[in-house]
Motif scaffolding. Structure first.
Motif, mmCIF file in Angstrom:
data_model
loop_
_atom_site.group_PDB
_atom_site.id
_atom_site.type_symbol
_atom_site.label_atom_id
_atom_site.label_comp_id
_atom_site.label_asym_id
_atom_site.label_seq_id
_atom_site.Cartn_x
_atom_site.Cartn_y
_atom_site.Cartn_z
ATOM 1 N N ALA A 35 0.860 -1.191 0.000
ATOM 2 C CA ALA A 35 0.000 0.000 0.000
ATOM 3 C C ALA A 35 0.891 1.233 0.000
ATOM 4 N N ILE A 36 0.587 2.169 -0.901
ATOM 5 C CA ILE A 36 1.395 3.377 -1.064
ATOM 6 C C ILE A 36 0.485 4.602 -1.024
ATOM 7 N N ALA A 37 0.955 5.667 -0.360
ATOM 8 C CA ALA A 37 0.239 6.942 -0.310
ATOM 9 C C ALA A 37 0.635 7.795 -1.507
ATOM 10 N N GLY A 40 4.188 8.941 -2.025
ATOM 11 C CA GLY A 40 5.203 7.919 -2.265
ATOM 12 C C GLY A 40 5.626 7.161 -1.025
ATOM 13 N N SER A 41 5.085 7.505 0.119
ATOM 14 C CA SER A 41 5.439 6.757 1.324
ATOM 15 C C SER A 41 4.733 5.401 1.305
ATOM 16 N N ILE A 42 5.450 4.400 1.763
ATOM 17 C CA ILE A 42 4.898 3.049 1.794
ATOM 18 C C ILE A 42 4.203 2.879 3.136
ATOM 19 N N LEU A 43 2.902 2.648 3.072
ATOM 20 C CA LEU A 43 2.090 2.539 4.274
ATOM 21 C C LEU A 43 2.044 1.130 4.821
ATOM 22 N N PHE A 44 2.101 0.149 3.928
ATOM 23 C CA PHE A 44 1.990 -1.245 4.341
ATOM 24 C C PHE A 44 2.687 -2.133 3.330
ATOM 25 N N ALA A 117 -3.079 3.558 -2.782
ATOM 26 C CA ALA A 117 -3.211 2.446 -3.725
ATOM 27 C C ALA A 117 -2.751 1.186 -3.005
ATOM 28 N N LEU A 118 -3.524 0.126 -3.119
ATOM 29 C CA LEU A 118 -3.210 -1.145 -2.476
ATOM 30 C C LEU A 118 -3.234 -2.215 -3.553
ATOM 31 N N ALA A 119 -2.074 -2.782 -3.840
ATOM 32 C CA ALA A 119 -1.973 -3.740 -4.942
ATOM 33 C C ALA A 119 -1.320 -5.041 -4.488
ATOM 34 N N CYS A 120 -1.651 -6.092 -5.217
ATOM 35 C CA CYS A 120 -1.009 -7.401 -5.038
ATOM 36 C C CYS A 120 -0.033 -7.603 -6.192
ATOM 37 N N PHE A 121 0.948 -8.444 -5.964
ATOM 38 C CA PHE A 121 1.994 -8.685 -6.950
ATOM 39 C C PHE A 121 2.191 -10.181 -7.158
ATOM 40 N N GLN A 122 2.524 -10.538 -8.395
ATOM 41 C CA GLN A 122 2.886 -11.917 -8.723
ATOM 42 C C GLN A 122 4.295 -11.892 -9.288
ATOM 43 N N ASP A 123 5.227 -12.506 -8.575
ATOM 44 C CA ASP A 123 6.622 -12.524 -9.009
ATOM 45 C C ASP A 123 6.753 -13.371 -10.272
ATOM 46 N N LEU A 124 7.187 -12.740 -11.352
ATOM 47 C CA LEU A 124 7.348 -13.418 -12.644
ATOM 48 C C LEU A 124 8.808 -13.543 -13.054
ATOM 49 N N THR A 125 9.717 -13.154 -12.177
ATOM 50 C CA THR A 125 11.130 -13.078 -12.529
ATOM 51 C C THR A 125 11.650 -14.382 -13.133
ATOM 52 N N GLU A 126 11.460 -15.480 -12.429
ATOM 53 C CA GLU A 126 11.997 -16.755 -12.908
ATOM 54 C C GLU A 126 11.312 -17.186 -14.201
ATOM 55 N N LYS A 127 10.003 -17.031 -14.264
ATOM 56 C CA LYS A 127 9.260 -17.414 -15.470
ATOM 57 C C LYS A 127 9.725 -16.616 -16.683
ATOM 58 N N LEU A 128 9.839 -15.309 -16.522
ATOM 59 C CA LEU A 128 10.264 -14.465 -17.639
ATOM 60 C C LEU A 128 11.718 -14.728 -18.022
ATOM 61 N N TRP A 129 12.539 -15.003 -17.029
ATOM 62 C CA TRP A 129 13.949 -15.283 -17.308
ATOM 63 C C TRP A 129 14.108 -16.550 -18.124
ATOM 64 N N THR A 130 13.368 -17.614 -17.786
ATOM 65 C CA THR A 130 13.489 -18.872 -18.533
ATOM 66 C C THR A 130 12.897 -18.739 -19.933
ATOM 67 N N GLU A 131 11.865 -17.900 -20.082
ATOM 68 C CA GLU A 131 11.285 -17.687 -21.413
ATOM 69 C C GLU A 131 12.230 -16.927 -22.330
ATOM 70 N N GLU A 132 13.089 -16.074 -21.749
ATOM 71 C CA GLU A 132 14.037 -15.306 -22.559
ATOM 72 C C GLU A 132 15.208 -16.161 -23.045
#
Length: 133
Positions: A35-37, A40-44, A117-132
């Motif tokens: 969660a960000i204000a 730009g401060s990170i609230l949570f 703004a309160l958002a969720c994230f899905q880490d795609l780093t490994e998936k995108l790295w192997t696809e490249e």
């Protein structure tokens, strides 16, 4: 730590859910949440988000928006920037200096005048790295 008194009447599952604080629920989510204000401060940040970027939750909350997001513009409000990049892959800065690529959801707070703004994230780093490769 939760403590329940043995002389309390058992609550229904709906009563339990209605009385649970939102931050407790967000912390328990198994997916990264941030969660960000507007300034730009990170609230949570839950522990899943902190783990994704290699930091403690306290360290994440002490950082400004620009120190977490690698390549997002910092000239508009952080809330506007997060809304503009919803449902896109964003680059986050890991504590070790590497880049974490993650799909960022739309904000759970939907009103245009919400100062957070309160958002969720899905880490795609490994998936995108192997696809490249």
């Amino acid at each position: 730590m939760e403590r329940r008194q043995s002389d309390e009447q058992p609550r229904s599952p709906m009563e339990l859910l209605q009385q649970m604080p939102a931050l407790v629920v967000l912390e328990r989510f198994p997916v990264p949440v941030l969660a960000i204000a507007e300034d730009g401060s990170i609230l949570f940040a839950n522990s899943a988000f902190a783990e994704m970027v290699g930091r403690s939750t306290d360290d994440v909350k002490a950082l400004p928006f620009a120190e977490i997001f690698h390549s997002l513009p910092a000239d508009d409000s952080a809330v506007s920037v997060m809304r503009a990049h919803a449902d896109l892959v964003v680059e986050l800065k890991h504590d070790d200096g590497s880049i974490v690529r993650a799909l960022m959801s739309k904000s759970a707070l939907l009103r245009g005048d919400d100062p957070v703004a309160l958002a969720c994230f899905q880490d795609l780093t490994e998936k995108l790295w192997t696809e490249e490769l």
